[in-house]
Enzyme design. Sequence first.
Site, PDB file in Angstrom:
ATOM      1  N   GLY A   1     -12.499  -4.287   1.771  1.00  0.00           N
ATOM      2  CA  GLY A   1     -13.873  -3.854   2.034  1.00  0.00           C
ATOM      3  C   GLY A   1     -14.322  -2.767   1.071  1.00  0.00           C
ATOM      4  O   GLY A   1     -15.461  -2.776   0.591  1.00  0.00           O
TER       5      GLY A   1
ATOM      6  N   GLY B   1      -7.560  -9.086   0.929  1.00  0.00           N
ATOM      7  CA  GLY B   1      -6.334  -9.600   1.542  1.00  0.00           C
ATOM      8  C   GLY B   1      -5.935 -10.988   1.096  1.00  0.00           C
ATOM      9  O   GLY B   1      -4.828 -11.210   0.598  1.00  0.00           O
TER      10      GLY B   1
ATOM     11  N   ARG C   1       0.821  -1.224   0.000  1.00  0.00           N
ATOM     12  CA  ARG C   1       0.000   0.000   0.000  1.00  0.00           C
ATOM     13  C   ARG C   1       0.852   1.270   0.000  1.00  0.00           C
ATOM     14  O   ARG C   1       0.406   2.313  -0.466  1.00  0.00           O
ATOM     15  CB  ARG C   1      -0.938  -0.003   1.211  1.00  0.00           C
ATOM     16  CG  ARG C   1      -2.104  -0.955   1.028  1.00  0.00           C
ATOM     17  CD  ARG C   1      -3.031  -0.927   2.212  1.00  0.00           C
ATOM     18  NE  ARG C   1      -4.244  -1.678   1.964  1.00  0.00           N
ATOM     19  CZ  ARG C   1      -5.171  -1.922   2.874  1.00  0.00           C
ATOM     20  NH1 ARG C   1      -5.015  -1.477   4.108  1.00  0.00           N
ATOM     21  NH2 ARG C   1      -6.245  -2.607   2.570  1.00  0.00           N
TER      22      ARG C   1
ATOM     23  N   LYS D   1     -16.706 -13.919   4.587  1.00  0.00           N
ATOM     24  CA  LYS D   1     -17.628 -12.948   5.198  1.00  0.00           C
ATOM     25  C   LYS D   1     -18.833 -12.675   4.316  1.00  0.00           C
ATOM     26  O   LYS D   1     -18.799 -11.872   3.396  1.00  0.00           O
ATOM     27  CB  LYS D   1     -16.884 -11.625   5.435  1.00  0.00           C
ATOM     28  CG  LYS D   1     -15.948 -11.659   6.603  1.00  0.00           C
ATOM     29  CD  LYS D   1     -15.455 -10.240   6.880  1.00  0.00           C
ATOM     30  CE  LYS D   1     -14.051 -10.272   7.444  1.00  0.00           C
ATOM     31  NZ  LYS D   1     -13.235  -9.162   6.966  1.00  0.00           N
TER      32      LYS D   1
HETATM   33  C1  3PG Z   1      -8.511  -2.181   5.185  1.00  0.00           C
HETATM   34  O1  3PG Z   1      -7.446  -2.732   5.491  1.00  0.00           O
HETATM   35  O2  3PG Z   1      -9.448  -2.785   4.653  1.00  0.00           O
HETATM   36  C2  3PG Z   1      -8.603  -0.706   5.361  1.00  0.00           C
HETATM   37  O3  3PG Z   1      -7.430  -0.171   5.854  1.00  0.00           O
HETATM   38  C3  3PG Z   1      -9.773  -0.322   6.216  1.00  0.00           C
HETATM   39  O4  3PG Z   1      -9.585  -0.774   7.517  1.00  0.00           O
HETATM   40  P1  3PG Z   1     -10.830  -0.906   8.514  1.00  0.00           P
HETATM   41  O5  3PG Z   1     -11.658  -2.051   8.008  1.00  0.00           O
HETATM   42  O6  3PG Z   1     -10.240  -1.147   9.863  1.00  0.00           O
HETATM   43  O7  3PG Z   1     -11.610   0.371   8.432  1.00  0.00           O
END
Ligand code: 3PG
Length: 399
Positions: free
Chosen positions: A380, A357, A35, A203
């Site tokens: 997300g 991920g 990132r 999920k």
């Molecule tokens: C992620 O890794 O998906 C983002 O950095 C958002 O993190 P969060 O779900 O803790 O808001």
Amino acid sequence: MNSITKARNLSGKVVLVRVDFNVPIKKKKVLDDFRLVASLPTIQYLIEKGAKVVLMTHIGRPEGKTVASLKVDPVVERLSELLKKKVKKLETGNWKLSDAKKVALLKEISKLRPGQVAMMENMRFSKEEAKDTGMLSQELAALGDVFVLDGFAVAHRASASVSGIPKYIKGYAGKLLTTEIVGLTKVLHNPNTPFVAVLGGAKMETKIPVMRNLVERADAVLIGGGIVNTYLLAKGYIVGDSLVDKEFQVDAIQYCKRKNVIKPLDVIVGTKDGKKVRVVKIKKNPHEICKKGEAIFDIGPETLRLFATYIKEAKTLVWNGAMGYFEKKPYDVATLTVARLVASRSKGSAFGVIGGGETLQAMDMVGMTDDIDLVSTGGGAMLEFLAGKTLPGIYALQW
Ligand code: 3PG
């Protein structure tokens, strides 16, 4: 949305940049700088334009508490290496700053040289970061002339440093954010067909909205992982200890019954240790797939062959979520095969997009990440975008 490349006269201006450097850290070292690398084009662009660059990120979910292991120092160190110039750390702590300290911070920022880069402490050490309506948004905005959102991965969070600041100063999209939005918009609104989506993972609350949107847009949605298990359970199959989400059984049936949703023909059943493994064909009428003590851990070989025929024809490909418990052999077969198939078809025959991920991890395991057209930094955020939702961070950039 306005791209930062459209902003004029950035020289000497304080540009507040919300990145997403929420990366794994161990023993004060960044384990994966993906990132950070992804936001370099925006940071470098601002350096070239002579801006005073002030970066903000969150790491983890400290929820208003100061957690030593979540401080930004390792990120500052790694970013300095990547930029080949020292990034200055601004000690903003948890943002409970006295007036005198706020004035001192403002001075420290204004003293930055054009092209210098600084970074604030983990934004989530402040309780106020969790909302975009409080004082923190204003306090942050007061520190800069211009705001840039580059952290696509956090664009789905209505937070002070994400969607709060651009309520007060002009907000632009960074290069990374623009690339992600352009790529994902193409997939949703103007895909070359056949458009094939591969959805897996665990999920359900994040996958079901994506299915709802994609079944209307994609020519084929190939499903694996928890979605399949939940669907089979809902249909009356006996799935033993398989990972399911009982709450989403009705949704699973509703979307999986669509003709363009391609469901597994067979699954791999076994024990968690991967020692006792067998293939079970899924017959039309519900039957026992596995007993207690066993679970569905992957999709089977016939399914993989079927999925391959779709992927090999695709002109647009989106993949999110593992097909099974790929961390454990031999349950990694389908996920790693899908990774190879998607990568081989991308950058040429199809426009290939991956995100999330475990998806990125699997692609890394087969060493083909560079073959993908768009490797989304968002898990997300990508799912919410693909579900057709409005992301607060992106919405806030409109003016
Ligand atoms: C992620 O890794 O998906 C983002 O950095 C958002 O993190 P969060 O779900 O803790 O808001």
